[in-house]
Write a protein that holds these residues in place. Sequence first.
Motif, PDB file in Angstrom:
ATOM      1  N   UNK A  80       0.882  -1.163   0.000  1.00  0.00           N
ATOM      2  CA  UNK A  80       0.000   0.000   0.000  1.00  0.00           C
ATOM      3  C   UNK A  80       0.918   1.211   0.000  1.00  0.00           C
ATOM      4  N   UNK A  81       0.947   1.918  -1.114  1.00  0.00           N
ATOM      5  CA  UNK A  81       1.890   3.016  -1.265  1.00  0.00           C
ATOM      6  C   UNK A  81       1.218   4.348  -0.933  1.00  0.00           C
ATOM      7  N   UNK A  82       1.968   5.206  -0.238  1.00  0.00           N
ATOM      8  CA  UNK A  82       1.499   6.569   0.047  1.00  0.00           C
ATOM      9  C   UNK A  82       2.684   7.526  -0.064  1.00  0.00           C
ATOM     10  N   UNK A  83       3.221   7.677  -1.284  1.00  0.00           N
ATOM     11  CA  UNK A  83       4.495   8.380  -1.485  1.00  0.00           C
ATOM     12  C   UNK A  83       4.493   9.833  -1.055  1.00  0.00           C
ATOM     13  N   UNK A  84       3.320  10.473  -1.047  1.00  0.00           N
ATOM     14  CA  UNK A  84       3.251  11.876  -0.654  1.00  0.00           C
ATOM     15  C   UNK A  84       2.786  12.058   0.780  1.00  0.00           C
ATOM     16  N   UNK A  85       2.854  10.988   1.562  1.00  0.00           N
ATOM     17  CA  UNK A  85       2.433  11.070   2.951  1.00  0.00           C
ATOM     18  C   UNK A  85       0.977  10.694   3.132  1.00  0.00           C
ATOM     19  N   UNK A  86       0.550  10.680   4.392  1.00  0.00           N
ATOM     20  CA  UNK A  86      -0.783  10.174   4.693  1.00  0.00           C
ATOM     21  C   UNK A  86      -1.891  11.094   4.197  1.00  0.00           C
ATOM     22  N   UNK A  87      -1.558  12.333   3.860  1.00  0.00           N
ATOM     23  CA  UNK A  87      -2.570  13.253   3.332  1.00  0.00           C
ATOM     24  C   UNK A  87      -2.692  13.149   1.819  1.00  0.00           C
ATOM     25  N   UNK A  88      -1.817  12.373   1.186  1.00  0.00           N
ATOM     26  CA  UNK A  88      -1.811  12.273  -0.264  1.00  0.00           C
ATOM     27  C   UNK A  88      -2.494  11.027  -0.771  1.00  0.00           C
ATOM     28  N   UNK A  89      -2.271  10.744  -2.027  1.00  0.00           N
ATOM     29  CA  UNK A  89      -2.898   9.599  -2.678  1.00  0.00           C
ATOM     30  C   UNK A  89      -2.329   8.292  -2.127  1.00  0.00           C
ATOM     31  N   UNK A  90      -3.193   7.281  -2.033  1.00  0.00           N
ATOM     32  CA  UNK A  90      -2.774   5.934  -1.641  1.00  0.00           C
ATOM     33  C   UNK A  90      -3.216   4.960  -2.728  1.00  0.00           C
ATOM     34  N   UNK A  91      -2.399   3.952  -2.990  1.00  0.00           N
ATOM     35  CA  UNK A  91      -2.809   2.942  -3.955  1.00  0.00           C
ATOM     36  C   UNK A  91      -2.144   1.616  -3.601  1.00  0.00           C
ATOM     37  N   UNK A  92      -2.882   0.530  -3.856  1.00  0.00           N
ATOM     38  CA  UNK A  92      -2.457  -0.819  -3.476  1.00  0.00           C
ATOM     39  C   UNK A  92      -1.978  -1.545  -4.724  1.00  0.00           C
TER      40      UNK A  92
END
Length: 297
Positions: A55-67
């Motif tokens: 589960x990636x959140x490269x811009x931090x927890x406020x940004x986009x997430x994708x599995x």
Amino acid sequence: MSPITEVEGRRLPLSRLEKVLYPATGTTKGEVLHYCATTAGCLLAHLSGRPVSFLRFPDGVAGQRFFTKNPPPGTPSWVRTAEVPRAEGQRARQVLLQDVASLMWAANLVVEFHAPQWRADAPGIADRLVFDLDPGAPATAVECCAVALWLRERLSADGLHAYGKTSGSKGLHVLVPLEPTPSDAVRAYAKELAREAEAVLPGLVTHRMTRALRPGLVFVDHSQNSASKTTAAPYTVRARQEPTVSTPVTWDEVAAARTPGDLVFRIEDIAPRLRRHGDLLGPLINLNRARPLPRTP
């Protein structure tokens, strides 16, 4: 230019180390990578041999997430992968994290680590069982603790050893080391125990996934025993408001919990816990603790 570090002879570019991933605590990417490096032994022990999803959140927890289950674009050639089954008879490759260099490469992508209950050399043959206890508000982790303690006793009656960890979110995971067993059989057994929990603990437990039925109840999720499902790995950092960790806990801690915060652990809490307790989930990778799955009716 990204700084380059060398890990086990591999050159790794580490990017944006000062980026704040968790605004609520000011936790930076560099601090998360430091946590992964210092906890690598335990992380790798529980990921070893298992196809890893991110589960990636490269811009931090406020940004986009994708599995993603597929190896990310740009995966180095030295990162091991394995061919695993997918839906409808298809096959695909997934990452195996077998060493510190591979772990740090993945951590630099900013990810949660998720894994199935089986190993890549035996797809669909589970060596552990998991219950994901998910509280529906206003229920909390405290109610999950009561359910976890009941499950522990019920599993013990079937000759199985149970261990607990926080999900790193709102709930708890109860895990059981098994002798290798087809995932379908493990899920059937877990579903029967979830139904039994609902019958024995009315007003506290539901085994049904329908969200409308879950307010105030603990959903005993047995579905993560399906071969196609994954669970947050022990010691992974979660993409939540704060850098909470899916943390092994003692049964005494579960029994003593009086508020949800009693079982919240962040990255800075893990090293002291490992010094105090060692890896509380070590028995999951100790074949002497694995037991056969009881026969289902």
